[in-house]
Design an enzyme around this catalytic site. Structure first.
Site, PDB file in Angstrom:
ATOM      1  N   HIS A 286      71.271  42.830  50.806  1.00 11.61           N
ATOM      2  CA  HIS A 286      72.239  41.720  50.830  1.00 11.61           C
ATOM      3  C   HIS A 286      71.809  40.442  50.123  1.00 11.61           C
ATOM      4  O   HIS A 286      72.535  39.453  50.164  1.00 11.61           O
ATOM      5  CB  HIS A 286      72.660  41.385  52.256  1.00 11.61           C
TER       6      HIS A 286
ATOM      7  N   ASP B  11      77.653  44.791  48.464  1.00  6.35           N
ATOM      8  CA  ASP B  11      78.132  45.010  49.840  1.00  6.35           C
ATOM      9  C   ASP B  11      79.165  43.966  50.302  1.00  6.35           C
ATOM     10  O   ASP B  11      78.799  42.818  50.592  1.00  6.35           O
ATOM     11  CB  ASP B  11      76.953  45.029  50.802  1.00  6.35           C
TER      12      ASP B  11
ATOM     13  N   HIS C 164      72.232  47.201  50.206  1.00  9.23           N
ATOM     14  CA  HIS C 164      71.811  47.159  51.616  1.00  9.23           C
ATOM     15  C   HIS C 164      71.080  45.892  52.027  1.00  9.23           C
ATOM     16  O   HIS C 164      71.276  45.421  53.145  1.00  9.23           O
ATOM     17  CB  HIS C 164      70.967  48.373  52.014  1.00  9.23           C
TER      18      HIS C 164
ATOM     19  N   HIS D  66      70.850  53.004  48.461  1.00 13.63           N
ATOM     20  CA  HIS D  66      71.051  52.159  49.634  1.00 13.63           C
ATOM     21  C   HIS D  66      69.776  52.219  50.463  1.00 13.63           C
ATOM     22  O   HIS D  66      69.521  53.204  51.162  1.00 13.63           O
ATOM     23  CB  HIS D  66      72.255  52.683  50.423  1.00 13.63           C
TER      24      HIS D  66
ATOM     25  N   ASN E 206      74.140  53.182  55.468  1.00 12.79           N
ATOM     26  CA  ASN E 206      73.719  53.515  56.834  1.00 12.79           C
ATOM     27  C   ASN E 206      74.806  53.236  57.876  1.00 12.79           C
ATOM     28  O   ASN E 206      74.738  53.740  58.988  1.00 12.79           O
ATOM     29  CB  ASN E 206      72.442  52.746  57.197  1.00 12.79           C
ATOM     30  N   HIS E 207      75.813  52.429  57.533  1.00 18.59           N
ATOM     31  CA  HIS E 207      76.923  52.158  58.459  1.00 18.59           C
ATOM     32  C   HIS E 207      78.117  53.087  58.226  1.00 18.59           C
ATOM     33  O   HIS E 207      79.197  52.845  58.766  1.00 18.59           O
ATOM     34  CB  HIS E 207      77.373  50.702  58.348  1.00 18.59           C
TER      35      HIS E 207
ATOM     36  N   GLU F  63      80.508  49.342  52.912  1.00 15.98           N
ATOM     37  CA  GLU F  63      80.100  49.806  54.245  1.00 15.98           C
ATOM     38  C   GLU F  63      80.032  48.700  55.293  1.00 15.98           C
ATOM     39  O   GLU F  63      79.797  48.976  56.462  1.00 15.98           O
ATOM     40  CB  GLU F  63      78.752  50.535  54.167  1.00 15.98           C
TER      41      GLU F  63
END
Ligand code: FE2
Length: 260
Positions: free
Chosen positions: A175, A8, A173, A148, A65-66, A37
């Site tokens: 991180h 990410d 996701h 994700h 999700n973003h 994302e």
């Protein structure tokens, strides 16, 4: 085929370190995939950021999700086959849940994405969505599925579900890069690839506001962290649908200085 998957990419620091790495090392890989994302300060992706990543040598961008945080993403998803969003959004959602690209030597790679439902939006069931990605993948192509998801258990079980059918199942996701990489029935697996950005942060955001929200329970406007950034990724050696190698990568530009 050697494929780099970049975790990410978060905000300007993440874009900066990804650019520096790819400038010197893009030639080491046949194909590069990046989760993008969080490029727009943590909240989605703009056309400018997508074009930067593609320009630096990223072949496919994955989201999560973003995905729909930036309005302009709809046009981006409808105009490019080199960006994918979770396949288990409802039918009719703009964009692709998987795509297939070719390396310079002609070898093909399908990249698909599903999103977990534990502690995240209640999308369609990711398990049949993952099955549909496998079904759609050309027989000669390698297959990477980006899972994700928030919950380690859901990622691990989706990895098990796809064992022997995908070349790699890679979590995104959360991180923070995990250290559980392995190859199971020919499928490379890693619970989380990690974040490309400022590691000493509230998973990409400045600590202050996130800290204040935890302490006061009031809404505080989150701002992306600044400072030295690290690229997190994973390098896959793929032989068609079988993985031969999986190696985690953490790379810091020498000029970036010490962390926080
Ligand atoms: Fe996410």
């Amino acid at each position: 085929m050697r494929v780099l998957f970049i975790g990410d990419v978060f905000g300007t620091p993440g874009l900066r370190v990804a650019h520096r790495f790819l400038r010197d090392h893009r030639g080491d890989y046949d194909l590069v995939v990046a989760n993008g994302e969080n490029t727009a300060g943590g909240f989605g992706i703009t056309r400018k950021h997508a074009e930067q990543l593609w320009g630096w040598g990223v072949d496919v961008i994955t989201l999560g999700n973003h995905t729909f945080d930036q309005d302009e993403v709809v046009d981006l998803l409808e105009s490019s086959s080199r960006i994918v969003r979770p396949a288990n959004y409802p039918a009719g959602t703009p964009g692709l849940g998987h795509t297939t690209v070719a390396a310079a030597n002609g070898e093909r790679l399908t990249v698909g994405q599903v999103m977990g439902r534990v502690f995240l939006e209640p999308l369609d069931d990711p398990f049949p969505a993952a099955d549909a990605i496998v079904e759609a993948c050309p027989a000669d192509a390698a297959l990477i599925v980006d899972v994700h998801a928030e919950a380690t258990s859901e990622k691990k079980v989706l990895g098990y579900h796809l064992q022997g059918r995908a070349s790699a199942v890679l979590g995104t996701h959360t991180h923070v890069q995990t250290a559980d990489e392995g190859i199971f029935s020919g499928t490379a697996y890693l619970t989380d690839v990690g974040m490309t950005g400022v590691q000493h942060s509230a998973i990409g955001m400045q600590f202050d506001e996130v800290h204040a929200r935890f302490l006061t329970k009031r809404r505080h406007r989150f701002r992306p962290a600044s400072g030295p950034a690290t690229l997190n990724g994973v390098v896959l050696d793929l032989d068609g649908r079988r993985a031969r190698g999986v190696q985690r990568l953490q790379w810091r530009d020498e000029g970036e200085g010490a962390d926080g």
